[in-house]
Design a protein around this motif. Structure first.
Motif, PDB file in Angstrom:
ATOM      1  N   ASN A 260     -11.336  48.145  17.689  1.00  0.00           N
ATOM      2  CA  ASN A 260     -11.710  48.676  19.002  1.00  0.00           C
ATOM      3  C   ASN A 260     -11.050  47.892  20.125  1.00  0.00           C
ATOM      4  O   ASN A 260     -10.652  48.464  21.148  1.00  0.00           O
ATOM      5  CB  ASN A 260     -13.229  48.651  19.166  1.00  0.00           C
ATOM      6  CG  ASN A 260     -13.931  49.689  18.315  1.00  0.00           C
ATOM      7  OD1 ASN A 260     -13.349  50.718  17.964  1.00  0.00           O
ATOM      8  ND2 ASN A 260     -15.181  49.433  17.968  1.00  0.00           N
ATOM      9  N   SER A 261     -10.936  46.588  19.936  1.00  0.00           N
ATOM     10  CA  SER A 261     -10.272  45.763  20.954  1.00  0.00           C
ATOM     11  C   SER A 261      -8.790  46.103  21.038  1.00  0.00           C
ATOM     12  O   SER A 261      -8.216  46.160  22.134  1.00  0.00           O
ATOM     13  CB  SER A 261     -10.456  44.283  20.632  1.00  0.00           C
ATOM     14  OG  SER A 261      -9.870  43.472  21.617  1.00  0.00           O
TER      15      SER A 261
ATOM     16  N   LYS B 177      -7.411  49.020  20.288  1.00  0.00           N
ATOM     17  CA  LYS B 177      -7.316  50.331  20.939  1.00  0.00           C
ATOM     18  C   LYS B 177      -7.553  50.214  22.439  1.00  0.00           C
ATOM     19  O   LYS B 177      -6.901  50.915  23.233  1.00  0.00           O
ATOM     20  CB  LYS B 177      -8.327  51.294  20.322  1.00  0.00           C
ATOM     21  CG  LYS B 177      -7.996  51.724  18.906  1.00  0.00           C
ATOM     22  CD  LYS B 177      -8.866  52.891  18.457  1.00  0.00           C
ATOM     23  CE  LYS B 177     -10.329  52.513  18.429  1.00  0.00           C
ATOM     24  NZ  LYS B 177     -11.166  53.644  17.921  1.00  0.00           N
ATOM     25  N   SER B 178      -8.464  49.321  22.821  1.00  0.00           N
ATOM     26  CA  SER B 178      -8.730  49.126  24.243  1.00  0.00           C
ATOM     27  C   SER B 178      -7.507  48.593  24.967  1.00  0.00           C
ATOM     28  O   SER B 178      -7.237  48.967  26.111  1.00  0.00           O
ATOM     29  CB  SER B 178      -9.906  48.164  24.418  1.00  0.00           C
ATOM     30  OG  SER B 178     -10.160  47.902  25.776  1.00  0.00           O
ATOM     31  N   HIS B 179      -6.730  47.731  24.296  1.00  0.00           N
ATOM     32  CA  HIS B 179      -5.535  47.162  24.918  1.00  0.00           C
ATOM     33  C   HIS B 179      -4.426  48.196  25.089  1.00  0.00           C
ATOM     34  O   HIS B 179      -3.477  47.953  25.835  1.00  0.00           O
ATOM     35  CB  HIS B 179      -5.013  45.992  24.083  1.00  0.00           C
ATOM     36  CG  HIS B 179      -5.610  44.677  24.459  1.00  0.00           C
ATOM     37  ND1 HIS B 179      -6.906  44.347  24.169  1.00  0.00           N
ATOM     38  CD2 HIS B 179      -5.093  43.608  25.120  1.00  0.00           C
ATOM     39  CE1 HIS B 179      -7.159  43.133  24.612  1.00  0.00           C
ATOM     40  NE2 HIS B 179      -6.088  42.666  25.203  1.00  0.00           N
TER      41      HIS B 179
ATOM     42  N   LYS C  38      -4.960  51.164  26.277  1.00  0.00           N
ATOM     43  CA  LYS C  38      -5.346  52.061  27.361  1.00  0.00           C
ATOM     44  C   LYS C  38      -5.200  51.346  28.690  1.00  0.00           C
ATOM     45  O   LYS C  38      -5.817  50.317  28.928  1.00  0.00           O
ATOM     46  CB  LYS C  38      -6.784  52.541  27.173  1.00  0.00           C
ATOM     47  CG  LYS C  38      -6.992  53.392  25.924  1.00  0.00           C
ATOM     48  CD  LYS C  38      -8.444  53.837  25.804  1.00  0.00           C
ATOM     49  CE  LYS C  38      -8.658  54.684  24.558  1.00  0.00           C
ATOM     50  NZ  LYS C  38     -10.080  55.116  24.419  1.00  0.00           N
TER      51      LYS C  38
ATOM     52  N   SER D 193      -6.260  52.112  31.668  1.00  0.00           N
ATOM     53  CA  SER D 193      -7.484  52.048  32.470  1.00  0.00           C
ATOM     54  C   SER D 193      -8.389  50.917  32.013  1.00  0.00           C
ATOM     55  O   SER D 193      -9.037  50.251  32.827  1.00  0.00           O
ATOM     56  CB  SER D 193      -8.235  53.376  32.384  1.00  0.00           C
ATOM     57  OG  SER D 193      -8.560  53.694  31.037  1.00  0.00           O
ATOM     58  N   ASN D 194      -8.442  50.664  30.708  1.00  0.00           N
ATOM     59  CA  ASN D 194      -9.275  49.574  30.192  1.00  0.00           C
ATOM     60  C   ASN D 194      -8.703  48.209  30.531  1.00  0.00           C
ATOM     61  O   ASN D 194      -9.442  47.273  30.842  1.00  0.00           O
ATOM     62  CB  ASN D 194      -9.431  49.702  28.679  1.00  0.00           C
ATOM     63  CG  ASN D 194     -10.310  50.864  28.288  1.00  0.00           C
ATOM     64  OD1 ASN D 194     -11.063  51.386  29.105  1.00  0.00           O
ATOM     65  ND2 ASN D 194     -10.210  51.287  27.038  1.00  0.00           N
TER      66      ASN D 194
ATOM     67  N   GLN E 133      -9.632  46.945  33.893  1.00  0.00           N
ATOM     68  CA  GLN E 133     -11.025  46.588  34.080  1.00  0.00           C
ATOM     69  C   GLN E 133     -11.385  45.242  33.463  1.00  0.00           C
ATOM     70  O   GLN E 133     -12.505  44.772  33.634  1.00  0.00           O
ATOM     71  CB  GLN E 133     -11.925  47.671  33.467  1.00  0.00           C
ATOM     72  CG  GLN E 133     -11.829  49.013  34.164  1.00  0.00           C
ATOM     73  CD  GLN E 133     -12.620  50.090  33.447  1.00  0.00           C
ATOM     74  OE1 GLN E 133     -13.292  49.822  32.463  1.00  0.00           O
ATOM     75  NE2 GLN E 133     -12.537  51.306  33.954  1.00  0.00           N
ATOM     76  N   THR E 134     -10.445  44.612  32.760  1.00  0.00           N
ATOM     77  CA  THR E 134     -10.768  43.370  32.057  1.00  0.00           C
ATOM     78  C   THR E 134     -10.541  42.125  32.892  1.00  0.00           C
ATOM     79  O   THR E 134     -10.863  41.022  32.450  1.00  0.00           O
ATOM     80  CB  THR E 134      -9.922  43.252  30.777  1.00  0.00           C
ATOM     81  OG1 THR E 134      -8.526  43.234  31.138  1.00  0.00           O
ATOM     82  CG2 THR E 134     -10.202  44.394  29.834  1.00  0.00           C
TER      83      THR E 134
ATOM     84  N   ASN F 266     -11.967  39.254  25.400  1.00  0.00           N
ATOM     85  CA  ASN F 266     -12.275  40.010  24.183  1.00  0.00           C
ATOM     86  C   ASN F 266     -11.654  39.286  22.990  1.00  0.00           C
ATOM     87  O   ASN F 266     -11.003  38.247  23.132  1.00  0.00           O
ATOM     88  CB  ASN F 266     -11.776  41.450  24.292  1.00  0.00           C
ATOM     89  CG  ASN F 266     -10.289  41.533  24.582  1.00  0.00           C
ATOM     90  OD1 ASN F 266      -9.490  40.837  23.969  1.00  0.00           O
ATOM     91  ND2 ASN F 266      -9.906  42.384  25.532  1.00  0.00           N
TER      92      ASN F 266
ATOM     93  N   SER G  11      -2.858  44.757  34.702  1.00  0.00           N
ATOM     94  CA  SER G  11      -4.281  44.651  35.041  1.00  0.00           C
ATOM     95  C   SER G  11      -4.533  44.337  36.503  1.00  0.00           C
ATOM     96  O   SER G  11      -5.693  44.230  36.924  1.00  0.00           O
ATOM     97  CB  SER G  11      -4.943  43.580  34.167  1.00  0.00           C
ATOM     98  OG  SER G  11      -4.360  42.309  34.412  1.00  0.00           O
TER      99      SER G  11
END
Length: 270
Positions: free
Chosen positions: A159-160, A162-164, A166, A168-169, A172-173, A179, A250
């Motif tokens: 999941n981490s 996949k988040s990287h 995107k 938009s994600n 937000q970090t 993570n 970011s």
């Protein structure tokens, strides 16, 4: 009614972290460029204790009269104009492995390259040692870089990842905690890659080899230590480019401001 106690927000980056970050950035850039000058003196890498022109090199940067090349084992890649055979700012063909714009000093001088390298290596080594001690004392490692049991789950790691991927994600970090991917990266660099650079550099020293030969033996010989030193250096370069790319994606202004002034940590919702 009793007055509500307001707890000030904790900075995202502590002062010691910010100071070390910028000193480290200066040191690593200088160490890389001066290290390339040293490498230009013998642009070949070996495994074991010994290595000379007549020995097999697993990596080499070379040049003929008209062509530069980079060789890994039996794979040979032409690098004319970039490595091994390039033109300086006066249009003269040079055959150093790395061009002058990438080295300190920009003209070939092994003695000056070693002076630059060793001076900043001491600053870097002392700074890294103090940073690690301070990070353990102020619990930066325990609070920000400790990896919980739940984070080791394959689903959490996936999941981490996949988040990287995107955009938009990633944006937000900037004000959130690290993570699992960030923690693994920073722990690997700070506690594995950077110390390996220091100790492999020491293992190449004739004085260290004479007095503490066990260190050289751990690396499998001085030439193996040199190869591992070079590999670690370019892994750091790779980390640097990924780090810069993540900062740009970011929010570079927010991230740079936080690394200079501290920023604020975003608290998780109650």
């Amino acid at each position: 009614m009793p007055e509500e106690t307001i707890i000030p927000a904790q900075p995202r980056h502590r002062l010691t972290t910010r100071i070390w970050h910028w000193i480290n950035a200066l040191c690593l850039i200088t160490l890389l460029m001066s290290g390339l000058t040293i490498f230009n003196a013998h642009p070949r890498l070996y495994w074991g204790e010994y290595g000379a022109n007549g020995d097999y090199a697993w990596m080499a940067v070379g040049s003929s009269d008209t062509m530069g090349y980079l060789r890994f084992g039996d794979l040979r890649i032409e690098t004319t104009g970039v490595l091994g055979n390039w033109q300086d700012d006066q249009g003269r063909t040079q055959k150093w492995a790395f061009p002058g714009w990438a080295t300190i000093p920009s003209s070939y001088s092994l003695a000056d390259g070693r002076r630059w390298h060793f001076f900043f290596a001491w600053i870097f080594s002392v700074g890294l040692g103090l940073f690690i001690l301070r990070s353990l004392w102020n619990r930066h490692v325990q609070q920000d870089l400790r990896i919980g049991l739940q984070e080791w789950r394959p689903s959490a790691i996936w999941n981490s990842i996949k988040s990287h991927l995107k955009l938009s994600n990633i944006r937000q970090t900037g004000e959130q905690g690290y993570n699992i991917i960030q923690k693994l990266s920073y722990v690997g660099v700070i506690f594995v890659l950077l110390p390996s650079m220091i100790f492999s550099g020491l293992a190449m020293s004739p004085a260290m080899d004479a007095n503490w030969p066990l260190l050289t033996d751990i690396f499998g010989g001085r030439q193996s230590a040199r190869s591992l030193h070079f590999i670690a250096a370019f892994l750091l370069v790779l980390f640097f480019f990924v780090h810069i790319a993540m900062v740009l994606v970011s929010g570079p202004v927010r991230q740079m401001t936080a690394m200079i002034f501290g920023g604020k940590r975003k608290e998780p919702p109650a």
